[in-house]
Design an enzyme around this catalytic site. Structure first.
Site, PDB file in Angstrom:
ATOM      1  N   CYS A 105     -21.939  -8.221   2.960  1.00 22.31           N
ATOM      2  CA  CYS A 105     -22.413  -7.472   1.789  1.00 22.31           C
ATOM      3  C   CYS A 105     -22.977  -6.084   2.123  1.00 22.31           C
ATOM      4  CB  CYS A 105     -23.422  -8.307   1.009  1.00 22.31           C
ATOM      5  SG  CYS A 105     -23.609  -7.742  -0.710  1.00 22.31           S
ATOM      6  N   GLU A 125     -20.799 -14.630   0.322  1.00 20.67           N
ATOM      7  CA  GLU A 125     -22.074 -14.704   1.019  1.00 20.67           C
ATOM      8  C   GLU A 125     -22.899 -15.885   0.496  1.00 20.67           C
ATOM      9  OE1 GLU A 125     -25.832 -11.569   1.652  1.00 20.67           O
ATOM     10  OE2 GLU A 125     -24.277 -11.181   0.135  1.00 20.67           O
ATOM     11  N   HIS A 176      16.446  31.145   5.561  1.00 29.70           N
ATOM     12  CA  HIS A 176      15.276  31.884   6.039  1.00 29.70           C
ATOM     13  C   HIS A 176      13.997  31.087   5.797  1.00 29.70           C
ATOM     14  CE1 HIS A 176      17.871  35.681   5.450  1.00 29.70           C
ATOM     15  NE2 HIS A 176      17.699  35.497   6.748  1.00 29.70           N
ATOM     16  N   GLY A 191      24.326  23.457  -9.238  1.00 27.41           N
ATOM     17  CA  GLY A 191      24.205  22.521 -10.343  1.00 27.41           C
ATOM     18  C   GLY A 191      23.802  21.134  -9.871  1.00 27.41           C
ATOM     19  N   TYR A 203      25.776  21.809  10.249  1.00 24.50           N
ATOM     20  CA  TYR A 203      24.971  22.638  11.154  1.00 24.50           C
ATOM     21  C   TYR A 203      25.222  24.121  10.890  1.00 24.50           C
ATOM     22  CZ  TYR A 203      22.726  24.175  15.470  1.00 24.50           C
ATOM     23  OH  TYR A 203      21.898  24.778  16.380  1.00 24.50           O
ATOM     24  N   ASP A 245      19.288  19.436  -5.370  1.00 28.83           N
ATOM     25  CA  ASP A 245      18.520  20.201  -4.397  1.00 28.83           C
ATOM     26  C   ASP A 245      18.433  21.677  -4.756  1.00 28.83           C
ATOM     27  OD1 ASP A 245      18.215  17.850  -3.037  1.00 28.83           O
ATOM     28  OD2 ASP A 245      19.737  18.272  -1.530  1.00 28.83           O
ATOM     29  N   LYS A 283     -26.183 -11.165   9.231  1.00 26.86           N
ATOM     30  CA  LYS A 283     -26.122  -9.905   8.476  1.00 26.86           C
ATOM     31  C   LYS A 283     -26.940  -8.834   9.196  1.00 26.86           C
ATOM     32  CE  LYS A 283     -26.575  -8.460   3.610  1.00 26.86           C
ATOM     33  NZ  LYS A 283     -26.873  -9.004   2.249  1.00 26.86           N
TER      34      LYS A 283
END
Length: 693
Positions: free
Chosen positions: A178, A53, A504, A372, A496, A375, A122
């Site tokens: 500003c 500015e 569930h 193991g 699938y 996920d 401004k």
């Protein structure tokens, strides 16, 4: 280096911001410095160069702002700046005071290639504490004209101007000054609703303790709220320190993310270069219906915006690599504190989701297959903590080991150690006899002693594991907790109707593989379940990711998931940019090459050792991106369309057809594969051996 490596070909734009040393009340000296920096911005291929500015005169002149010699000198210096700009590409945003019809305005000059495109006054003048701007300047809303003559040119005048690049149509620039940003209703809000993708702020904000953080927060919030980029430049050295001080802070934010921050208090001035991604901004606005609806409701008042067009004359045939940091792991922040916060939230979202499902159904038994692997490990520790939250005995968690033909001693041992360490009930069922019987019933060659390890051989094992889990849940009035993660669902790396696709309730459904690794590491570091369990968790993290469905000889490598579907580090990168921002494969490849080609980049906090990847070549990036596009866009949606319930975890999205992602199961990947084929030709890479569909 190919012209593929050119930010402007990928709908990005380079932003430069400067806080040069100011010579108070010496416009000619200040313009000389601005000229040097503008030339520098041009040489660095910037599209926009932002200055503070009132930088032509200095902000802290107080009553000297009203001296005609200063104002005359500023206008003369501006003529020189406009003349010099004929040779430069960047759109220049420079601050000075402008006389208009017996009023003085605090303004931003918008200059491009020898033209004064517009003057933006401004809107909000601070007049409190140390600020006295209403003593010197008039506010933009009081202006009675829409054009003025300044520095020898007739030009647009007003606060409601947009500057649009004809040859980069996604770049639309709004300017505020500003205090405008500190107002409850900043002008940039309407600017963004009117189409501006880059909001800019020429500032002379003085510095106090904590002020830099306050400015950055305002810019961050405004970029997030406006779904755009926000660039900010504050005045620095040279401004009067009679009563105030100045730090020269420069920042650029995009969609709430900090892209770049300059140093401060530099006696030589400060500069900043970074690249904003205009395509990401446009894509977010297309998706965010509230943005569209807000713009529609404000349409009447937005129509008074005037649009000024200019041509950047982009160097599209020149390699211009991005100067923007690209995260290798977009699902995992590389800041240690942010990573800790994200892991805390993700873990508790998963725990809360499962706890609510158990509470609402009245079910007090959970059944989960534990292999193991990563996920099932994450699903089991989430289940254990959910039971703790509900005051249920962990003995009611039935953790089932289901060893098959390729189960290794290492994963079996890790699964047993985890189950015992958590104090849940362990049941082991060897699925091989049942699998052999099924293969025999199917007249599969394996039943005749032939080692035919095909899809049937693998899915017989996967299907039997799921059969046992669901029937055990029936037998014990329990709920089967799913284990399949977001990355597997994206790639269709799940069978699938079996456990990694069906359950569930699936606590991992919206958690990417790279994040699951860090969630497990986070639980281990905190010793949530004690030191022995943490030791087991770390051992699991060090294990090769494998479905363990095909036997291998002792001297052969374990069946590897990533050798088939690609490194999860890359595929999660592809998933994030395709799902979250709708980017095409050429853009994703460009970003991935930038993220993964540099060996020297350290993206992880030093205490995290999960990143075992080095670098990927462009050929590897394109090859695995082809795998991703084919699997994600063509072959896997039918599995996602039938996925069970599970909580959304990250803002990047989930793939539930009831939530973030909907697409036809019988769509085609043709446009993605054709784009990748064209990219291969452009880069001189050999054609894909797998075809184009």
């Amino acid at each position: 280096m190919s012209v593929f490596d050119n930010i402007y070909r990928h709908r990005m734009a380079r932003i430069a911001a400067f806080a040069p040393p100011v010579a108070l009340a010496q416009p000619a000296v200040n313009v000389e410095r601005i000229v040097d920096l503008a030339r520098h911005a041009h040489e660095r291929h910037a599209a926009v160069a932002l200055f503070p500015e009132l930088c032509i005169t200095g902000y802290s002149l107080d009553d000297l702002h009203h001296q005609n010699p200063i104002l005359d000198a500023a206008e003369a210096a501006t003529r020189d700046l406009i003349e010099h700009s004929k040779a430069w590409r960047p759109l220049l945003l420079v601050g000075t005071a402008v006389r208009v019809h017996s009023q003085l305005y605090n303004c931003a000059l918008v200059i491009h290639r020898g033209r004064l495109l517009g003057i933006v006054p401004k809107s909000y003048l601070p007049n409190y504490r140390e600020y006295y701007e209403q003593r010197w300047f008039a506010e933009a809303p009081g202006a009675l004209v829409e054009s003025v003559r300044y520095a020898g040119q007739e030009t647009e005048f007003g606060a409601r101007l947009l500057f649009e690049a004809e040859d980069l149509p996604e770049l639309r620039v709004h300017v505020e000054i500003c205090e405008d940003l500190w107002a409850p209703n900043p002008p940039s809000l309407d600017g963004a609703l009117a189409g501006a993708t880059l909001m800019t702020n020429l500032s002379a904000s003085n510095v106090t303790i904590g002020k830099a953080r306050e400015r950055a927060q305002l810019c961050q919030v405004q970029s997030f709220r406006c779904l755009g980029a926000y660039a900010f430049a504050a005045a620095g050295v040279g401004e009067s320190t009679t009563d105030l001080a100045w730090d020269g802070q420069l920042t650029v934010h995009e969609l709430g993310q900090s892209l770049a921050q300059s140093d401060r208090f530099n006696p030589d001035g400060t500069e900043l270069f970074t690249d904003i991604d205009l395509e990401r901004i446009e894509q977010d606005r297309i998706r965010f219906a509230t943005y569209r609806d807000t713009a529609a409701r404000a349409a009447e008042r937005l129509r008074d915006f005037r649009r000024v067009r200019f041509a950047l004359d982009l160097p599209l045939d020149t390699p211009i690599p991005t100067e923007r940091a690209i995260d290798r792991f977009p699902f995992v922040p590389n800041d240690a504190a942010r990573l800790d916060e994200d892991c805390f939230e993700a873990y508790n979202i998963q725990v809360q989701g499962l706890a609510q499902r158990l509470r609402s159904t009245g079910i007090k038994t959970a059944v989960i297959g534990v292999s193991g692997g990563l996920d099932s490990t994450q699903a089991l520790i989430v289940t254990a903590r959910a039971f703790d939250r509900l005051g249920l005995d962990r003995a009611n968690i039935l953790a089932v080991s289901l060893p098959g033909f390729a189960t290794s001693d290492k994963t079996a041992g890790n699964a047993t150690a985890l189950i015992e360490g958590l104090g849940v009930t362990h049941k082991s069922i060897d699925i091989r006899p049942a699998a052999e019987r099924m293969l025999e019933d199917l007249d599969h060659p394996y039943s005749e002693g032939k080692a035919q390890y095909d899809r049937t051989f693998e899915n017989v094992q996967a299907g039997l594991r799921t059969d046992y889990l669901f029937r055990l849940a029936n037998h014990h009035d329990g709920l089967v907790v799913g284990t399949g993660d977001l990355s597997e669902l994206a790639l269709g790396w799940c069978t699938y109707g079996v456990g990694d696709q069906m359950a569930h309730y699936n606590v991992n459904a919206a958690v990417a593989k790279t994040l699951i690794q860090h969630l497990i590491a986070w639980v281990a570091r905190r010793e949530e379940f004690g030191a022995p369990v943490s030791k087991t968790l770390n051992a699991i993290l060090e294990t090769e990711i494998s479905p363990e469905l095909i036997p291998s000889a002792a001297d052969e490598p374990l069946q590897s998931t990533e050798s088939t579907i690609g490194p999860y580090s890359l595929q999660d990168f592809n998933l994030h940019h395709a799902m979250r921002f709708g980017l095409g494969p050429a853009k994703i490849a460009f970003l991935a090459e930038r993220a993964w080609s540099d060996r020297t980049r350290g993206d992880w906090p030093s205490h995290i050792a999960i990143d075992k990847q080095g670098e990927y070549t462009l050929e590897e990036i394109v090859r695995w991106l082809e795998v991703f596009c084919r699997r994600f866009f063509q072959t896997s949606q039918f599995k996602r369309s039938a996925m069970p319930n599970g909580p959304k975890v990250t803002s990047a999205g989930a793939l539930s057809p009831r939530g973030d992602w909907r697409m036809p199961s019988d769509s085609s990947a043709r446009v993605w594969m054709d784009e990748l084929a064209a990219l291969r030709r452009e880069l001189g890479l050999p054609a894909s051996s797998s075809g184009s569909t």
